[in-house]
Enzyme design. Structure first.
Site, PDB file in Angstrom:
ATOM      1  N   TYR A   1       0.808  -1.225   0.000  1.00  0.00           N
ATOM      2  CA  TYR A   1       0.000   0.000   0.000  1.00  0.00           C
ATOM      3  C   TYR A   1       0.842   1.276   0.000  1.00  0.00           C
ATOM      4  O   TYR A   1       0.278   2.359  -0.034  1.00  0.00           O
ATOM      5  CB  TYR A   1      -1.090  -0.007   1.068  1.00  0.00           C
ATOM      6  CG  TYR A   1      -0.764  -0.399   2.473  1.00  0.00           C
ATOM      7  CD1 TYR A   1       0.208   0.250   3.200  1.00  0.00           C
ATOM      8  CD2 TYR A   1      -1.503  -1.401   3.103  1.00  0.00           C
ATOM      9  CE1 TYR A   1       0.460  -0.095   4.517  1.00  0.00           C
ATOM     10  CE2 TYR A   1      -1.258  -1.753   4.419  1.00  0.00           C
ATOM     11  CZ  TYR A   1      -0.270  -1.096   5.123  1.00  0.00           C
ATOM     12  OH  TYR A   1      -0.019  -1.433   6.421  1.00  0.00           O
TER      13      TYR A   1
ATOM     14  N   LYS B   1       4.996   3.511   6.439  1.00  0.00           N
ATOM     15  CA  LYS B   1       5.694   2.590   5.527  1.00  0.00           C
ATOM     16  C   LYS B   1       6.239   3.359   4.317  1.00  0.00           C
ATOM     17  O   LYS B   1       7.315   3.046   3.809  1.00  0.00           O
ATOM     18  CB  LYS B   1       4.753   1.481   5.059  1.00  0.00           C
ATOM     19  CG  LYS B   1       4.241   0.551   6.157  1.00  0.00           C
ATOM     20  CD  LYS B   1       5.225  -0.538   6.498  1.00  0.00           C
ATOM     21  CE  LYS B   1       4.577  -1.618   7.361  1.00  0.00           C
ATOM     22  NZ  LYS B   1       5.562  -2.573   7.888  1.00  0.00           N
TER      23      LYS B   1
HETATM   24  C1  HXC Z   1      -8.533   2.940  17.065  1.00  0.00           C
HETATM   25  C2  HXC Z   1      -6.830   2.175  18.407  1.00  0.00           C
HETATM   26  C3  HXC Z   1      -7.060   0.835  17.987  1.00  0.00           C
HETATM   27  C4  HXC Z   1      -8.107   0.613  17.041  1.00  0.00           C
HETATM   28  C5  HXC Z   1      -5.446   0.848  19.422  1.00  0.00           C
HETATM   29  N1  HXC Z   1      -5.831   2.107  19.291  1.00  0.00           N
HETATM   30  N2  HXC Z   1      -6.166   0.033  18.631  1.00  0.00           N
HETATM   31  N3  HXC Z   1      -7.550   3.208  17.948  1.00  0.00           N
HETATM   32  N4  HXC Z   1      -8.798   1.683  16.611  1.00  0.00           N
HETATM   33  N5  HXC Z   1      -8.379  -0.611  16.584  1.00  0.00           N
HETATM   34  C6  HXC Z   1      -5.324   3.272  20.009  1.00  0.00           C
HETATM   35  C7  HXC Z   1      -5.569   3.134  21.505  1.00  0.00           C
HETATM   36  O1  HXC Z   1      -6.899   3.480  21.858  1.00  0.00           O
HETATM   37  C8  HXC Z   1      -4.554   4.128  22.072  1.00  0.00           C
HETATM   38  O2  HXC Z   1      -4.998   5.445  21.972  1.00  0.00           O
HETATM   39  C9  HXC Z   1      -3.392   3.983  21.102  1.00  0.00           C
HETATM   40  O3  HXC Z   1      -3.916   3.373  19.905  1.00  0.00           O
HETATM   41  C10 HXC Z   1      -2.312   3.079  21.651  1.00  0.00           C
HETATM   42  O4  HXC Z   1      -2.913   1.841  22.013  1.00  0.00           O
HETATM   43  P1  HXC Z   1      -2.163   0.799  22.970  1.00  0.00           P
HETATM   44  O5  HXC Z   1      -2.954  -0.449  22.996  1.00  0.00           O
HETATM   45  O6  HXC Z   1      -1.818   1.463  24.255  1.00  0.00           O
HETATM   46  O7  HXC Z   1      -0.809   0.629  22.146  1.00  0.00           O
HETATM   47  P2  HXC Z   1       0.315  -0.433  22.219  1.00  0.00           P
HETATM   48  O8  HXC Z   1       0.138  -1.349  23.400  1.00  0.00           O
HETATM   49  O9  HXC Z   1       1.560   0.286  22.071  1.00  0.00           O
HETATM   50  O10 HXC Z   1       0.018  -1.362  20.923  1.00  0.00           O
HETATM   51  C11 HXC Z   1       0.298  -0.929  19.619  1.00  0.00           C
HETATM   52  C12 HXC Z   1      -0.800  -1.358  18.626  1.00  0.00           C
HETATM   53  C13 HXC Z   1      -1.185  -2.836  18.799  1.00  0.00           C
HETATM   54  C14 HXC Z   1      -0.318  -1.037  17.238  1.00  0.00           C
HETATM   55  C15 HXC Z   1      -2.050  -0.501  18.930  1.00  0.00           C
HETATM   56  O11 HXC Z   1      -2.212  -3.180  17.899  1.00  0.00           O
HETATM   57  C16 HXC Z   1       0.005  -3.751  18.580  1.00  0.00           C
HETATM   58  O12 HXC Z   1       0.812  -3.934  19.495  1.00  0.00           O
HETATM   59  N6  HXC Z   1       0.146  -4.379  17.391  1.00  0.00           N
HETATM   60  C17 HXC Z   1       1.293  -5.263  17.075  1.00  0.00           C
HETATM   61  C18 HXC Z   1       0.868  -6.371  16.158  1.00  0.00           C
HETATM   62  C19 HXC Z   1       0.251  -5.906  14.859  1.00  0.00           C
HETATM   63  O13 HXC Z   1      -0.480  -4.895  14.839  1.00  0.00           O
HETATM   64  N7  HXC Z   1       0.475  -6.681  13.804  1.00  0.00           N
HETATM   65  C20 HXC Z   1      -0.164  -6.419  12.520  1.00  0.00           C
HETATM   66  C21 HXC Z   1       0.833  -5.914  11.605  1.00  0.00           C
HETATM   67  S1  HXC Z   1       0.096  -5.882   9.984  1.00  0.00           S
HETATM   68  P3  HXC Z   1      -5.698   6.228  23.205  1.00  0.00           P
HETATM   69  O14 HXC Z   1      -5.952   7.594  22.658  1.00  0.00           O
HETATM   70  O15 HXC Z   1      -6.925   5.487  23.545  1.00  0.00           O
HETATM   71  O16 HXC Z   1      -4.682   6.223  24.326  1.00  0.00           O
HETATM   72  C22 HXC Z   1       0.843  -4.712   9.100  1.00  0.00           C
HETATM   73  C23 HXC Z   1       0.598  -4.574   7.632  1.00  0.00           C
HETATM   74  C24 HXC Z   1      -0.361  -5.514   7.024  1.00  0.00           C
HETATM   75  O17 HXC Z   1       1.610  -3.985   9.591  1.00  0.00           O
HETATM   76  C25 HXC Z   1      -0.603  -5.169   5.571  1.00  0.00           C
HETATM   77  C26 HXC Z   1      -1.675  -5.991   4.935  1.00  0.00           C
HETATM   78  C27 HXC Z   1      -1.771  -5.856   3.440  1.00  0.00           C
HETATM   79  P1  NAP Z   2       2.956  -9.722  13.262  1.00  0.00           P
HETATM   80  O1  NAP Z   2       3.029 -11.185  13.544  1.00  0.00           O
HETATM   81  O2  NAP Z   2       2.034  -8.898  14.066  1.00  0.00           O
HETATM   82  O3  NAP Z   2       4.424  -9.141  13.358  1.00  0.00           O
HETATM   83  C1  NAP Z   2       4.712  -7.877  13.878  1.00  0.00           C
HETATM   84  C2  NAP Z   2       5.753  -8.025  14.950  1.00  0.00           C
HETATM   85  O4  NAP Z   2       6.147  -6.717  15.388  1.00  0.00           O
HETATM   86  C3  NAP Z   2       5.272  -8.796  16.188  1.00  0.00           C
HETATM   87  O5  NAP Z   2       6.114  -9.906  16.377  1.00  0.00           O
HETATM   88  C4  NAP Z   2       5.423  -7.809  17.336  1.00  0.00           C
HETATM   89  O6  NAP Z   2       5.958  -8.451  18.482  1.00  0.00           O
HETATM   90  C5  NAP Z   2       6.421  -6.794  16.761  1.00  0.00           C
HETATM   91  N1  NAP Z   2       6.241  -5.487  17.352  1.00  0.00           N
HETATM   92  C6  NAP Z   2       5.106  -4.738  17.407  1.00  0.00           C
HETATM   93  N2  NAP Z   2       5.320  -3.613  18.079  1.00  0.00           N
HETATM   94  C7  NAP Z   2       6.622  -3.643  18.461  1.00  0.00           C
HETATM   95  C8  NAP Z   2       7.450  -2.740  19.202  1.00  0.00           C
HETATM   96  N3  NAP Z   2       6.961  -1.598  19.681  1.00  0.00           N
HETATM   97  N4  NAP Z   2       8.746  -3.069  19.413  1.00  0.00           N
HETATM   98  C9  NAP Z   2       9.230  -4.246  18.932  1.00  0.00           C
HETATM   99  N5  NAP Z   2       8.506  -5.123  18.226  1.00  0.00           N
HETATM  100  C10 NAP Z   2       7.208  -4.821  17.998  1.00  0.00           C
HETATM  101  O7  NAP Z   2       2.557  -9.489  11.754  1.00  0.00           O
HETATM  102  P2  NAP Z   2       3.198 -10.028  10.387  1.00  0.00           P
HETATM  103  O8  NAP Z   2       2.067 -10.252   9.466  1.00  0.00           O
HETATM  104  O9  NAP Z   2       4.163 -11.115  10.632  1.00  0.00           O
HETATM  105  O10 NAP Z   2       3.962  -8.714   9.885  1.00  0.00           O
HETATM  106  C11 NAP Z   2       5.374  -8.663   9.784  1.00  0.00           C
HETATM  107  C12 NAP Z   2       5.758  -7.509   8.893  1.00  0.00           C
HETATM  108  O11 NAP Z   2       5.202  -7.691   7.596  1.00  0.00           O
HETATM  109  C13 NAP Z   2       5.269  -6.148   9.372  1.00  0.00           C
HETATM  110  O12 NAP Z   2       6.248  -5.171   9.091  1.00  0.00           O
HETATM  111  C14 NAP Z   2       4.044  -5.924   8.523  1.00  0.00           C
HETATM  112  O13 NAP Z   2       3.746  -4.547   8.384  1.00  0.00           O
HETATM  113  C15 NAP Z   2       4.512  -6.523   7.219  1.00  0.00           C
HETATM  114  N6  NAP Z   2       3.444  -6.873   6.306  1.00  0.00           N
HETATM  115  C16 NAP Z   2       2.588  -7.894   6.608  1.00  0.00           C
HETATM  116  C17 NAP Z   2       1.594  -8.213   5.702  1.00  0.00           C
HETATM  117  C18 NAP Z   2       0.628  -9.325   5.961  1.00  0.00           C
HETATM  118  O14 NAP Z   2      -0.347  -9.435   5.248  1.00  0.00           O
HETATM  119  N7  NAP Z   2       0.864 -10.174   6.968  1.00  0.00           N
HETATM  120  C19 NAP Z   2       1.490  -7.509   4.502  1.00  0.00           C
HETATM  121  C20 NAP Z   2       2.381  -6.476   4.230  1.00  0.00           C
HETATM  122  C21 NAP Z   2       3.367  -6.174   5.140  1.00  0.00           C
HETATM  123  P3  NAP Z   2       5.620  -8.026  19.990  1.00  0.00           P
HETATM  124  O15 NAP Z   2       4.143  -7.963  20.119  1.00  0.00           O
HETATM  125  O16 NAP Z   2       6.303  -9.107  20.775  1.00  0.00           O
HETATM  126  O17 NAP Z   2       6.290  -6.687  20.208  1.00  0.00           O
END
Ligand code: HXC
Ligand code: NAP
Length: 272
Positions: free
Chosen positions: A151, A166
């Site tokens: 994206y 990104k």
């Molecule tokens: C709106 C949200 C929200 C949601 C969290 N927030 N989730 N707001 N909608 N669904 C807000 C919270 O309310 C808070 O704001 C702020 O974000 C921080 O939330 P925390 O939970 O305190 O944050 P934290 O513990 O640091 O967690 C970070 C996170 C969480 C990004 C929010 O989802 C996470 O840890 N994700 C890691 C795994 C992940 O997301 N993997 C997917 C990667 S996929 P307020 O104002 O309430 O304090 C990817 C690309 C895929 O990257 C591409 C596909 C094609």
């Molecule tokens: P995922 O399993 O959620 O991987 C994301 C990892 O990031 C988790 O292991 C998480 O571990 C770590 N992370 C999140 N916040 C962090 C922080 N603050 N400090 C250190 N580590 C942190 O998802 P995934 O699908 O494997 O994605 C991997 C990568 O591929 C990402 O960059 C994502 O954007 C990219 N990507 C994924 C897709 C898809 O479709 N899956 C598509 C395009 C790009 P902890 O929770 O332990 O911190």
């Protein structure tokens, strides 16, 4: 799926993989270890990282788990110091850590914006700069791969903090590839399309019939596999890719291209 590179292709290399406890990062860690690299996995949840380390050790490799929040420069510096203590050097960095969720942009709080941009853009930068300083001091070059997403080419309504961050990482990749070429540090990116990891399925793909739609609208009719991403990443950090610098390799089955109206001509009826 086995690795596409010959055995030992990453022998004597030390690789840090952020987010290496789950999904794509875990697959990259296991694959690099099979190819001979020593592995450091770093993210917030130590229990996931330790499971990756155990899996690597079970296949005869060496690995270290370091609890690290990439948004915190002091923790990133600790990650680099501990890597040097254990393995003596750093050759490879994979910036794979990310956070993402679907939200209406007009409703995003400041914290929500900062949470995602802090992980993806700032975290990638903190890891990149801190590791590169070591690579420069070592004098033996290095390889950095940033995991972005397709994206960056299209924008991503509903996941704007991630798309913006990104895209910033893509520009960082291109800029540093040129700036640090004098240190023999190659900087590249990969842009995966949809891969159904546990976290992305929960955060992004899980609603309604989205999963089926995403698969069926992909030219190859499916999601990607984590090993397909890890194999491409292994190639980019190997010597086989020594002339690839500043590139972004899209790995998405053609998904992002599949939206021109010419696609409808694919299914023309046979000539009368
Ligand atoms: C709106 C949200 C929200 C949601 C969290 N927030 N989730 N707001 N909608 N669904 C807000 C919270 O309310 C808070 O704001 C702020 O974000 C921080 O939330 P925390 O939970 O305190 O944050 P934290 O513990 O640091 O967690 C970070 C996170 C969480 C990004 C929010 O989802 C996470 O840890 N994700 C890691 C795994 C992940 O997301 N993997 C997917 C990667 S996929 P307020 O104002 O309430 O304090 C990817 C690309 C895929 O990257 C591409 C596909 C094609
Ligand atoms: P995922 O399993 O959620 O991987 C994301 C990892 O990031 C988790 O292991 C998480 O571990 C770590 N992370 C999140 N916040 C962090 C922080 N603050 N400090 C250190 N580590 C942190 O998802 P995934 O699908 O494997 O994605 C991997 C990568 O591929 C990402 O960059 C994502 O954007 C990219 N990507 C994924 C897709 C898809 O479709 N899956 C598509 C395009 C790009 P902890 O929770 O332990 O911190």
């Amino acid at each position: 799926m086995s690795s596409m590179l010959p055995e030992g292709a990453l022998q004597n290399q030390v690789a840090i993989i952020t987010g290496g406890g789950t999904g794509i990062g875990k697959a990259i860690a296991l694959n690099f270890a099979k190819l001979g690299a020593k592995i450091v996995v770093a993210s917030r949840k130590l229990e996931n990282l330790e499971a990756t380390v155990a899996a690597i050790e079970a296949q005869g490799g060496e690995a270290l788990a370091l609890a690290t929040d990439v948004r915190d420069m002091a923790q990133v510096q600790n990650m680099v110091e501990r890597t040097k203590e254990r393995f003596g050097k750093i050759d490879i960095l994979i910036n794979n850590a990310a956070g993402n969720f679907v939200a209406r942009s007009e409703e995003l709080s400041v914290n929500a914006w900062n949470a995602v941009v802090g992980i993806v853009l700032n975290g990638t930068w903190f890891c990149t700069q801190t590791v590169a300083k070591e690579m420069i001091a070592q004098g033996s070059g290095g390889k950095i791969v940033n995991v972005i997403a397709t994206y960056v080419w299209t924008g991503a309504p509903g996941t704007v903090p991630s798309a913006a961050a990104k895209a910033g990482v893509l520009s960082m990749t291109q800029s540093l590839a040129v700036e640090w070429s004098k240190y023999k540090i190659r900087v590249n990116a990969i842009a995966p399309g949809p891969v159904a990891t546990e976290n992305t399925t929960r955060q992004l793909f899980g609603g309604g019939n989205l999963f089926e739609r995403i698969a069926s609208e992909n030219p190859v009719g499916r999601f990607g596999e984590v090993d397909e991403i890890s194999n491409a990443t292994a190639y980019l950090v190997s010597d086989y890719a020594a002339y690839i610098n500043g590139a972004c390799l899209t790995i998405d089955g053609g998904q992002w291209l599949n939206k021109g109206y010419l696609q409808y001509f694919n299914d023309l009826p046979p000539k009368p």
